[in-house]
Design a protein around this motif. Structure first.
Motif, PDB file in Angstrom:
ATOM      1  N   LEU A  83       0.819  -1.207   0.000  1.00  0.00           N
ATOM      2  CA  LEU A  83       0.000   0.000   0.000  1.00  0.00           C
ATOM      3  C   LEU A  83       0.858   1.264   0.000  1.00  0.00           C
ATOM      4  N   LYS A  84       1.970   1.239   0.724  1.00  0.00           N
ATOM      5  CA  LYS A  84       2.870   2.393   0.728  1.00  0.00           C
ATOM      6  C   LYS A  84       3.419   2.652  -0.669  1.00  0.00           C
ATOM      7  N   ARG A  85       3.731   1.590  -1.413  1.00  0.00           N
ATOM      8  CA  ARG A  85       4.211   1.764  -2.794  1.00  0.00           C
ATOM      9  C   ARG A  85       3.111   2.315  -3.701  1.00  0.00           C
ATOM     10  N   LYS A  86       1.856   2.062  -3.361  1.00  0.00           N
ATOM     11  CA  LYS A  86       0.714   2.551  -4.143  1.00  0.00           C
ATOM     12  C   LYS A  86       0.283   3.963  -3.721  1.00  0.00           C
ATOM     13  N   GLY A  87       0.933   4.533  -2.727  1.00  0.00           N
ATOM     14  CA  GLY A  87       0.597   5.886  -2.281  1.00  0.00           C
ATOM     15  C   GLY A  87       0.105   5.977  -0.847  1.00  0.00           C
ATOM     16  N   GLY A  88      -0.099   4.845  -0.193  1.00  0.00           N
ATOM     17  CA  GLY A  88      -0.471   4.839   1.219  1.00  0.00           C
ATOM     18  C   GLY A  88      -1.923   5.162   1.515  1.00  0.00           C
ATOM     19  N   VAL A  89      -2.804   5.029   0.530  1.00  0.00           N
ATOM     20  CA  VAL A  89      -4.227   5.327   0.728  1.00  0.00           C
ATOM     21  C   VAL A  89      -5.055   4.110   0.311  1.00  0.00           C
ATOM     22  N   LEU A  90      -6.034   3.774   1.145  1.00  0.00           N
ATOM     23  CA  LEU A  90      -6.960   2.682   0.858  1.00  0.00           C
ATOM     24  C   LEU A  90      -8.374   3.185   1.093  1.00  0.00           C
ATOM     25  N   THR A  91      -9.223   3.124   0.064  1.00  0.00           N
ATOM     26  CA  THR A  91     -10.617   3.548   0.176  1.00  0.00           C
ATOM     27  C   THR A  91     -11.512   2.338  -0.062  1.00  0.00           C
TER      28      THR A  91
END
Length: 96
Positions: free
Chosen positions: A15-23
């Motif tokens: 998730l950190k590699r993806k930008g650190g945001v989960l919706t």
């Protein structure tokens, strides 16, 4: 609703590699006879943050759509791997 969230180490790093945001949102799919609902997971902030609960944990910001129900007010986020791609799996929601 108050949630507690646990995030596996592999999921956190991904998730950190993806930008650190989960919706996490509810997705309504119209079927021929019975309406179906599933979870919709995105890796960006929602357009209207006021419709979501915001939880920040260890560098990950989670937005959970208000109104989604958990089995025991706890969610577990883990990395789901397949031969072709990786994605996030969220466990603990009641199905609609």
């Amino acid at each position: 609703m108050d949630y507690s969230i646990s995030i596996d180490d592999k999921a956190r790093e991904w998730l950190k590699r993806k930008g650190g945001v989960l919706t996490i949102s509810k997705f309504q799919a119209a079927h021929c006879c019975v309406p179906g609902s599933e979870l919709w997971i995105e890796f960006r902030k929602p357009e209207n943050e006021s419709l979501y609960e915001k939880i920040v944990q260890e560098g990950i910001t989670c937005f959970i759509e208000k109104g989604l129900e958990c089995k025991q007010n706890h969610l577990h986020v883990k990395l789901a791997r397949s031969p072709f791609f990786n994605t996030i799996r969220v466990e603990g929601f009641k199905y609609f």
